[in-house]
Design an enzyme around this catalytic site. Structure first.
Site, PDB file in Angstrom:
ATOM      1  N   HIS A  23       0.698  -1.115   0.123  1.00  0.00           N
ATOM      2  CA  HIS A  23      -0.082  -0.609   0.226  1.00  0.00           C
ATOM      3  C   HIS A  23       0.754   1.283   0.558  1.00  0.00           C
ATOM      4  O   HIS A  23       0.394   2.274  -1.253  1.00  0.00           O
ATOM      5  CB  HIS A  23      -0.777  -0.096   1.295  1.00  0.00           C
ATOM      6  CG  HIS A  23      -1.500   1.044   1.528  1.00  0.00           C
ATOM      7  ND1 HIS A  23      -3.043   1.395   1.425  1.00  0.00           N
ATOM      8  CD2 HIS A  23      -1.092   2.899   1.741  1.00  0.00           C
ATOM      9  CE1 HIS A  23      -3.841   2.780   1.407  1.00  0.00           C
ATOM     10  NE2 HIS A  23      -2.542   3.106   1.856  1.00  0.00           N
ATOM     11  N   GLU A  24       1.553   1.722   1.384  1.00  0.00           N
ATOM     12  CA  GLU A  24       2.434   2.415   1.190  1.00  0.00           C
ATOM     13  C   GLU A  24       4.096   2.996  -0.050  1.00  0.00           C
ATOM     14  O   GLU A  24       3.826   4.291  -0.665  1.00  0.00           O
ATOM     15  CB  GLU A  24       3.654   3.136   2.454  1.00  0.00           C
ATOM     16  CG  GLU A  24       2.535   2.377   3.885  1.00  0.00           C
ATOM     17  CD  GLU A  24       1.308   3.766   3.509  1.00  0.00           C
ATOM     18  OE1 GLU A  24       2.077   5.035   3.002  1.00  0.00           O
ATOM     19  OE2 GLU A  24       0.403   3.798   4.025  1.00  0.00           O
ATOM     20  N   HIS A  62       1.577   4.455  -2.956  1.00  0.00           N
ATOM     21  CA  HIS A  62       1.925   6.066  -2.443  1.00  0.00           C
ATOM     22  C   HIS A  62       3.208   6.006  -3.327  1.00  0.00           C
ATOM     23  O   HIS A  62       3.302   7.418  -4.063  1.00  0.00           O
ATOM     24  CB  HIS A  62       1.293   5.963  -1.612  1.00  0.00           C
ATOM     25  CG  HIS A  62       0.141   5.973  -0.574  1.00  0.00           C
ATOM     26  ND1 HIS A  62      -1.262   6.903  -1.156  1.00  0.00           N
ATOM     27  CD2 HIS A  62      -0.332   5.606   0.342  1.00  0.00           C
ATOM     28  CE1 HIS A  62      -1.959   6.321  -0.455  1.00  0.00           C
ATOM     29  NE2 HIS A  62      -1.655   5.939   0.180  1.00  0.00           N
ATOM     30  N   HIS A 117       3.395   6.573  -6.952  1.00  0.00           N
ATOM     31  CA  HIS A 117       2.772   8.182  -7.346  1.00  0.00           C
ATOM     32  C   HIS A 117       3.731   9.542  -7.096  1.00  0.00           C
ATOM     33  O   HIS A 117       3.124   9.745  -7.906  1.00  0.00           O
ATOM     34  CB  HIS A 117       1.141   8.080  -6.330  1.00  0.00           C
ATOM     35  CG  HIS A 117       0.202   8.769  -6.714  1.00  0.00           C
ATOM     36  ND1 HIS A 117      -0.462   9.365  -6.287  1.00  0.00           N
ATOM     37  CD2 HIS A 117       0.556  10.012  -7.734  1.00  0.00           C
ATOM     38  CE1 HIS A 117      -0.868  10.187  -7.138  1.00  0.00           C
ATOM     39  NE2 HIS A 117      -1.107  10.179  -8.201  1.00  0.00           N
TER      40      HIS A 117
END
Ligand SMILES: [Zn+2]
Length: 677
Positions: A466-467, A470, A473
């Site tokens: 998940h991190e 990010h 991104h």
């Protein structure tokens, strides 16, 4: 020379952590605020006609040094803090809010911004430039810059009252949480509780110089109590105590405050020209309007409800064996856990040997390589703020430099809980040069010991992915303007890159790459993987209904049709909102709104729907990969070009449809959750 004032913009020049001492921060902030003020003054005092360049771009570029120093300071204050830094944070926070207020309220500056904005159709701006101008203008207008003097004063007054009331709301809820404790001295009443929960309760009792065990309404105490305790009467007592926080008619009651907050938010929105607070908030979100949120919620509700009802029925039947006639709120977590254990009996601990931290990181890197052609090389010549931090240089297929990546994975006293992504330097293009970002992932995984490596639970594996999503991104950002770069996107869009990346953890072809037993090298057995998948969507219908009920309650409070707030009963209003989503019998002495901190204390008002919204997006987007191949480079490239690299340069719905070829819908999510066959 103050190391914080030195540039670290050139490629590979990174934050000079070893040289930064606590005494450097305040002088650096002072100097940077002074410079930023001068930059603003130069825009205001410029006698030329305001243009996109001399106003919009100059304002965008102002405060760059201040931004960089703030990143370093606040990142470290989360990841590697000390008492002195916390004190500095208290001191400089008012400086920073004063500075940003000065800009927002600068009427001369706004005049120039507005003059450029009003001529936007004649400027031949590209999409990104137009977006920058739009966002800049809105940052003033949404704060009242267009209002007459009287209305401006009213707005300030409302804002002050609102910030006082939400503070009061939080203090009341906290006081009620702290006021309750359940004291048990007979251990026979505590059957079912795991050892850890018992120990913690014993410790709490000892701290308060009491015999036996003490339970509180704090989550670490409350959640295991409701999940495992066999004694139904005690669960009931605890659940009711939890549910009536700030709804007891005493000095900590929040009913009047809820009504005042929604009324003031409504007035504020009206003053700024919006029909409701929800309309005001959603203007800057992917969803854009309350209608979109309501349609989305109701559609999902209709599709998930039959499944939720069935699940509730089977949970009720399961509890009947224990002599439970009507399943109540205080039975939910308890019987869910029991049923889950019966259906998917697997031990979280048994999975851990397959998830050695280094292997999981390698797995995430490999997926990024297959999809986006990225390579991660660990480098040792970059300064770190702690020896646990690992540093990587990220390059693409042409070996071009993409980003610096910091990975900081273990807990320590100076780090706050949780997991997050942040940046020490964001990406932008200036004077033709693409200045690449410095991205960081911070987590709290179990540290290796002398004899055992760091082994992750499956939940921690998805957290890492998940991190890292990010992180991608941020790393793949490719925009001209800093304020539109990377994760600078609307709230209901920012979780797409992170949540979509979690999907790869459940794929056999991905797990085969990295989920190897740390001692034997054996690849994780696929029946375990199947159990993980099935367990992940266990009682998903009921969960969906619960999330939707909170989102719909939030939307109702912030788009009221009943304008006479004084006449409202908080409980009646809430019960009416919940009528379509409740499975359990109502508890008359309980009320959700009076302790719904997300929307009345924190910043999630008219935004709670974002949780489900983001799930719809990630499932819908991942389905595209499932159709075309989870390592399909073309789709990866498309995702990079339309989403990951674009930041906030276009409307999120436009970016999404460019990627997906259509608007998102909830079918993929329902399918993934097993709710739609
Ligand atoms: Zn996230």
């Amino acid at each position: 020379m103050n190391p914080l004032l030195q540039e670290f913009n050139t490629p590979y020049t990174t934050a000079p952590f070893s040289k930064i001492k606590n005494e450097h921060y305040k002088p650096a902030f002072e100097a940077a605020i002074k410079i930023a003020k001068e930059e603003i003054n130069a825009i205001v005092e410029n006698t030329e006609v305001p243009t996109f360049d001399n106003t919009t771009v100059s304002l965008e570029n102002s405060g760059e040094l201040l931004g960089r120093i703030s990143s370093v300071f606040f990142n470290l204050n989360s990841a590697e803090t000390n008492d002195e830094m916390q004190k500095i944070a208290q001191e400089i926070s008012p400086w920073l809010s004063e500075f940003s207020n000065d800009i927002r309220l600068n009427q001369e500056l706004f005049k120039k911004v507005k003059s450029v904005y009003n001529s936007k159709t004649t400027l031949n701006l590209n999409t990104e430039e137009a977006m920058l101008l739009e966002k800049q203008y809105k940052s003033f207008s949404r704060n009242g810059a267009n209002l007459e003097k009287n209305d401006k004063d009213t707005l300030r007054e409302i804002d002050m009252m609102l910030s006082k009331l939400s503070l009061q709301f939080g203090e009341n809820a906290l006081a009620e949480t702290n006021a309750y404790e359940l004291h048990i001295t007979d251990i026979s009443q505590l059957k079912g509780l795991p050892e850890g929960a018992l120990e913690a309760a014993k410790q709490t009792a000892t701290q308060k110089e009491k015999e036996g065990w003490l339970f509180t309404l704090d989550y670490p105490s409350y959640v295991p109590f409701m999940t495992y305790l066999n004694d139904r009467n005690l669960r009931k007592e605890m659940a009711i105590a939890f549910g009536k926080k700030s709804f007891q008619g005493n000095e900590h009651d929040n009913q009047a405050i809820v009504l005042e907050i929604v009324e003031l938010r409504h007035q504020r929105a009206n003053l700024l020209g919006y029909a409701t607070h929800a309309r005001f908030v959603l203007e800057e979100r992917m969803a854009e309007t309350p209608e979109t949120v309501l349609n989305f919620s109701n559609e999902l509700l209709q599709k998930a409800k039959p499944a939720a009802k069935k699940e509730f029925e089977s949970l009720s039947n399961f509890a009947k064996k224990d002599g439970i006639d009507t399943l109540q709120k205080w039975d939910g977590a308890y019987y869910s856990e029991k049923l889950k254990k019966e259906l998917f009996d697997f031990d979280e601990e048994a999975l851990k040997p397959y998830f050695k931290l280094e292997n999981v990181i390698e797995g995430a890197f490999t997926v990024a390589n297959k999809l986006f052609g990225l390579s991660f090389e660990e480098v040792f010549d970059i300064e770190k703020y702690h020896e646990d931090v690992k540093t990587y240089k990220v390059t693409d297929e042409e070996e071009a430099y993409i980003a610096i990546f910091y990975a900081d994975f273990f807990p320590r006293p100076g780090k706050r809980n949780g997991a997050w992504m942040t940046s020490y330097k964001s990406q932008y293009i200036k004077n033709g040069e693409n200045s690449r970002p410095h991205i960081s992932n911070v987590c709290n995984f179990t540290k290796p010991t002398a004899t055992k490596p760091s082994l992750l639970t499956f939940n921690e594996v998805t957290t890492l992915f998940h991190e890292f999503g990010h992180g991608l991104h941020g790393m793949l950002a490719n925009t001209t303007y800093n304020s539109l770069s990377g994760t600078s996107v609307s709230w209901d869009f920012v979780e797409l890159p992170s949540q979509i990346f979690e999907n790869w953890c459940y794929e056999e072809d991905v797990l085969k790459l990295f989920a190897k037993h740390y001692e034997t090298g054996e690849i994780i057995p696929m029946e375990l993987v199947k159990k993980i998948k099935d367990a992940a969507s266990f009682l998903e219908g009921m969960q969906t209904l619960r999330q939707l009920s909170f989102g719909l309650l939030d939307m109702s409070w912030h788009s009221p049709s009943e304008i006479d707030f004084k006449k409202l009963s908080v409980k009646e209003f809430e019960t009416a909102c919940f009528s379509d989503t409740q499975l359990y019998p109502d508890v008359a002495e309980n009320c959700m709104s009076t302790s719904f901190s997300h929307i009345f204390q924190g910043g999630y008002s008219a935004g709670y729907y974002s949780y489900k919204w983001a799930e719809v997006l990630d499932a819908d987007a991942f389905e595209y990969f499932k159709q075309e191949g989870i390592f399909n480079k073309e789709i990866g490239e498309k995702f990079k070009n339309t989403v990951l690299s674009q930041g906030g340069t276009q409307k999120p719905m436009d970016l999404y449809t460019q990627f997906r070829g259509k608007k998102p819908n909830s079918d993929a999510l329902l399918k993934r959750a097993g709710l739609l066959k």
